[in-house]
Design a protein around this motif. Structure first.
Motif: not given
Lengths: 289, 378, 439
Positions: B114-120, B192-195, B197-202
């Motif tokens: 919810q904060v960064t959009g990523a799950t690193n 799901s896995l996402a690497f 930081i917003e806005p550069v998200l994979v």
């Protein structure tokens, strides 16, 4: 009130002790004497329970149906030993995976043969009352039978020729063989006795469980924990282990519910092993020697 | 390099420049503690890796998704190979770390996404926390001189306790931030896995996720080979073979076991985290006795003392399981039991070592085998 | 029908996420290969036949069914699997659906959530089933849910469960405790008194059902004087029995589940505990009155949407058809019945929609369908996707015979309706998917 509480907990402890020892005893023999980890042990109990329930529903009295359960399981065990288990001596871990395979086959096989459920065996003997309270007399019978089975085993392993040969084989197989002991036969008989014990346990437990193909799974964990906590001495260890675990399990279940009792049992096992890394009887035997 | 390179025979089929090249590149990963050290093996390895890379292009989305799931579980099997196959610590409760990793990932990822959009960070936490837990459990056991089958019971008890505890977490009161633990029904909607930081998200969709876990597996395989063939690996094996003797050589075996156990815990945690993100779901039965037995079975069937054994054991048996279930026959489970029995009776050290020795026999039956070995030693 | 069909005009791409899009397009692209691989891998479902087909265009209509025939839930899954076969056979005998043959693809999920997930993926992605049926525990349903919503798969769940699912793609044909509890608790309080002791299985279902019991007992002026949660793998109920004797309630609310809990009844009897009992779990699903030796369940009261004993002509007809096809049936339980209803509902919806395209079938299902069943006339609530049920209140006799006391007709899923309105707030491409756990 206080007295009835004490009686309540005593009754629970008796039943917890009886169940743990009964579930463990067959496994203890097979693991303690043969170093075979029998993961199909729960299914042996299940077969004993089914054979007992089947005989009972065919009109055989329960007191006779239970030994029939033991005998049927013993024969199943004997056949398995000849076909499979004897190839697995000295292969502790392989025995585990192989018996896991056997347990899958037995549980599903029973489902295919007998369907998902079977009519239960009623609990015999009824209640005994104390004041306003009452408990099942059969709980006392279970604990007594557990001790009775262990005494019978003690007799077998102390006073019979097979028993002496078996203990000799356990201590030093090669020497025993060079002195003329047929160790192959000893292993076979030991596995048979272990299976009979599991079957009798299944028969004795059948009035207090649902007769379903998966019933063995509920005993395998308790059986294992009891056997390992017991340590190297099969009979003394099993008694001590069953006693220590039920002393923890029963009061906690009474006061804090079954969930807490279940967790307490596992935690007790962890703590005992940590304090006595060779199991309870390992500590005693060291002291004795 | 002065390192020993005991190459297997069969090199005479290849041009010497290829042999030398492969020997040099893969030297750090070669040694007597792993199966397959010859140039031919490494060529096969590269071919298998290529096939794995091409797989998504030639198969169905279901197969890609499912194979990803199989690979995710391989890390759990590998953790057991390291601590049991190589170090001799018989853990029957690797699923404790697996489950903890999965739940950690779920909790952290649900809050973080919810904060960064990523799950690193979630992935990192899901590796670190189980490792720390493994240190605690390991310290408790090894510094109390618990060993052998007693370790199996303690680890089993630990995983069963965790299963009971997580099964109790039903209801809104068991909520950590944005993550409801969900009790026996399990935790749903794990990201799901996402690497990045917003806005550069994979975000790792099925196919990238497949490549990610396969890449991780190749890296993990090579890293494990490196470790077990290093001096440290020899010490691990020494502990497995004879604790007393190793201790007399001046090693603190408690510490060594603890280290191996912690690494194993981290790997199991990684496996759990990948599982939770791939599956978007985790529930307490992953820490139950049935799941706890799975890695033991995979590793034993594949070959306990080899890394490849864990990989192929896990892959093969999961595939078999799935196909048998799909067949839907009431005899499926029986068939699985029969196959397990057959493998154990027929291959006493596991399938992979048996096949490897058969291949070696086939290729290297020439009498100058010993000569080749001596030459490469020189 | 008569629904707002604007999803058809809306841009799909903006609504579906990228992962879903991948799966859909990729699935379309390599179907031939899929069929080939399925053939190679020894997949014995005979799905080679529909391998050339894709989605709704094929000749046969495929129904994916997940009913466990092994493991601890085989008790519930076996009647479900029987019902599935019966329903499909009846459809095909009547000339199929829309004139097309119906094929049942039925892997065995083995009572294992992992296998459920994997087989659900296989059915949805590989076999491209037109509808998915089955699942027993809430855990199995929740485990499959990410795959179901990601791939927009129409799905029917048949089992008694705690309630709370609100999902555009899911229809639930079993009862929930909030529907069963009211007539049962009213009767018990009136007949036996206000002090109640609740025992429940220690997981979501038991915990949430216990909250329902508390609420209904409170509404009737009663009181929960004791409450105990029993883990699923505990089979010795001595401490629970002691505690109940200690508390001395007027009656017991039993919400225990699974084969380890069933022995509670005979253990209670042999311990001399003779309290009246009420249950929304026992009898109708695991048929304890048949497996447990009488008279352990004497004076047990229960409320169900279905029991095999329901004395109506429609039910007699259903039971005889079922038993003729499966003579070895021990008991035709709620799971078997509701699963059959799922198939019938699907059949109705497809016939009315004239297609197996899932959004259109779902629109019909959401239009307030009514269906006449062995347990009377039932209707599917558009807002919650749950069925309204006729609740049969019954008493177990000394010989474990069933004696029906009362029927409450058309009990609607009202609690869920307060917060779930799939008919107005949710469309196929902009779905709602929630699971309410607070009572």
């Amino acid at each position: 009130m206080a007295l009835t509480n004490v009686l309540d907990i005593t009754g629970l402890m008796l039943s917890s002790f009886g169940t743990l020892v009964l579930a463990a005893v067959g496994l203890a023999i097979i693991f303690g004497m043969m170093r075979i980890i029998n993961l199909a042990h729960g299914e042996f109990i299940m077969i004993g329970a089914y054979a007992t329930a089947f005989s009972f529903s065919a009109g055989v009295p329960l007191a006779l149906a239970i030994p029939i359960g033991g005998l049927v399981t013993g024969i199943v065990g004997l056949v398995l030993e000849r076909l499979i288990i004897r190839h697995l001596y000295d292969r502790l871990v392989d025995s585990m995976v192989a018996t896991w395979g056997i347990s899958l086959i037995f549980a599903q096989g029973m489902l295919i043969i007998a369907g998902p459920s079977f009519s239960d065996v009623p609990t015999p003997l009824g209640p005994i009352s104390y004041g306003d309270f009452s408990m099942s007399l059969y709980r006392v019978v279970l604990a007594a039978s557990a001790i009775g089975l262990l005494i019978a085993l003690y007799g077998i392993y102390t006073y019979t020729t097979y028993g002496r040969h078996a203990r000799a084989t356990m201590q030093d197989e090669e020497t025993a063989r060079s002195l003329g002991v047929n160790t192959d036969r000893i292993y076979m008989i030991t596995f048979f006795i272990g299976s009979v014990m599991a079957g009798i346990a299944g028969g004795l437990l059948s009035p207090i469980v649902s007769i379903v193909p998966t019933l063995g799974q509920s005993y395998i964990i308790e059986a294992f924990v009891t056997v390992i906590v017991a340590g190297p001495s099969v009979i003394l260890g099993t008694i001590l282990s069953g006693f220590s675990l039920s002393v923890v399990n029963a009061p906690v279940s009474q006061w804090a519910g079954s969930f807490a009792g279940r967790v307490a049992l596992l935690v007790a096992a962890i703590v005992i092993i940590r304090l006595l890394p060779e199991g309870i009887s390992g500590y005693w035997m060291e002291g004795g020697e | 390099m002065s390192e020993k390179k005991p190459t297997l025979p069969g090199n005479e089929f290849l041009p010497s420049i290829v042999v030398d090249g492969l020997d040099r590149v893969f030297a750090p990963f070669n040694g007597p503690n792993t199966i397959g050290n010859s140039p031919i093996f490494w060529i096969a390895f590269l071919l298998v890796a290529l096939v794995a890379l091409a797989y998504p292009a030639v198969t169905t989305p279901f197969r890609v998704l499912n194979t990803t799931g199989y690979v995710v579980w391989i890390f759990l099997a590998l953790s057991l190979t390291l601590i049991w196959g190589y170090t001799g610590i018989f853990s029957f409760g690797q699923t404790a770390f697996f489950g903890l990793g999965g739940y950690t990932f779920g909790v952290v990822a649900k809050n973080l996404v919810q904060v960064t959009g990523a799950t690193n960070l979630a992935l990192l936490a899901a590796v670190v926390l189980p490792a720390v837990f493994a240190v605690v459990v390991g310290y408790f056991m090894f510094y109390g001189r618990v060993s052998g089958v007693y370790v199996a019971i303690i680890t089993l008890a630990v995983t069963l306790i965790l299963e009971l505890l997580f099964g109790r977490t039903a209801g809104p009161q068991y909520t950590i931030g944005a993550a409801e633990l969900g009790g026996f029904n399990g935790m749903t909607n794990i990201p799901s896995l996402a690497f990045g930081i917003e806005p550069v998200l994979v975000e790792l969709d099925p196919v990238p996720m497949y490549y990610f876990v396969v890449g991780l597996l190749i890296a993990g395989y090579l890293a494990l080979r490196y470790v077990v063939n290093s001096n440290y690996g020899y010490v691990l094996i020494a502990v497995r073979e004879n604790e007393a003797r190793t201790e007399m050589f001046g090693y603190d075996i408690r510490k060594i076991k603890l280290q191996a156990f912690a690494i194993g815990g981290a790997m199991a945690g990684l496996s759990g985290a990948l599982f939770a993100s791939w599956n978007n779901f985790i529930s307490p039965p992953v820490m139950g006795i049935v799941t706890a037995a799975l890695p033991v079975i995979w590793v034993t069937v594949g070959g306990r003392q080899t890394i490849l054994g864990a990989i192929f054991g896990a892959l093969g048996l999961q595939f078999l399981d799935s196909e048998l279930a799909a067949a839907g026959s009431e005899f499926s489970v029986v068939a699985l039991g029969v196959i397990l029995l057959g493998v154990i009776l027929y291959f006493s050290d596991g399938v992979v070592p048996a096949i490897a020795s058969r291949i070696e026999d086939r290729i290297g039956s020439s009498p100058d085998e010993s000569v080749v070995l001596e030459e490469s030693d020189a | 029908m008569g629904r707002d069909n604007s999803w058809r005009n809306a841009s799909d791409a903006t609504l579906t996420n990228s992962r879903r899009r991948f799966l859909k397009t990729a699935a379309g692209g390599s179907v031939g290969l899929s069929a080939m691989l399925a053939g190679c891998s020894g997949n014995g479902n005979g799905n080679g036949g529909n391998g050339g087909g894709n989605g709704g265009d094929s000749e046969t209509i495929t129904i994916g069914d997940l009913s466990p025939r092994s493991g601890p839930n085989a008790l519930y899954g076996t009647p479900m699997h029987n019902s599935a076969q019966l329903a499909v056979e009846e459809m095909n005998e009547n000339g199929g659906l829309l004139g097309r043959e119906v094929e049942l693809v039925d892997p065995d999920p083995q009572s294992d959530t992992g296998v459920y997930q994997e087989q659900a993926r296989r059915l949805i992605l590989e076999d491209q089933v037109d509808v998915l049926m089955g699942g027993v525990t809430s855990a199995s349903r929740e485990a499959m849910r990410p795959t179901i919503s990601e791939n927009q798969q129409l799905y029917f769940y048949p089992a008694l469960y705690e309630g709370g699912v609100c999902d555009e793609y899911i229809h639930l044909t079993g009862p929930t405790p909030s529907q069963q509890m009211l007539p049962l608790v009213q009767y018990m309080v009136e007949e036996f008194g206000t002090e109640v002791y609740t025992i429940a299985a220690d997981y979501n279902f038991g915990q949430i059902s216990a909250r329902w019991a508390e609420r209904y007992v409170g509404n009737e002026g009663g009181e929960i004087i004791g409450e105990e949660f029993i883990p699923l793998d505990v089979s010795d109920h001595g401490s629970t029995i002691n505690n109940i004797q200690d508390a001395d309630p007027d009656w017991i609310m039993s919400l225990i589940v699974g084969s380890n809990h069933v022995p509670f009844y005979s253990q209670a009897e042999s311990s001399g505990l003779n309290k009246p009992m009420a249950s929304t779990v026992s009898i109708g699903s695991a048929y304890e009155h048949i497996t447990v030796d009488p008279p352990a369940l004497e004076s047990m009261y229960t409320a169900w949407n279905y029991m095999e004993e329901i004395p109506t002509d429609a039910n007699e007809d259903f039971v005889s058809r079922y038993r003729e096809r499966f003579p070895e049936t021990e008991y035709l339980n709620q799971h078997g019945f509701s699963h059959y209803v799922s198939y019938k509902l699907y059949e109705m919806a497809v016939e009315e929609a004239g297609t197996v395209e899932m959004p259109e079938v779902n629109d019909v299902l959401e239009s307030g369908l009514s269906i006449s069943t062995a347990a009377g006339e039932l209707s599917l609530d558009p807002a919650t996707h749950h069925l309204s049920h006729n609740i049969y209140l019954a008493e177990v006799g000394e010989d474990h015979s069933i004696n029906f006391l009362d029927t409450t007709e058309n009990v609607e899923p009202e609690w869920l309706r307060e917060r779930c309105s799939l008919d107005t707030e949710s469309t196929w491409d902009d779905p709602t998917s929630e699971f309410f756990t607070d009572v």
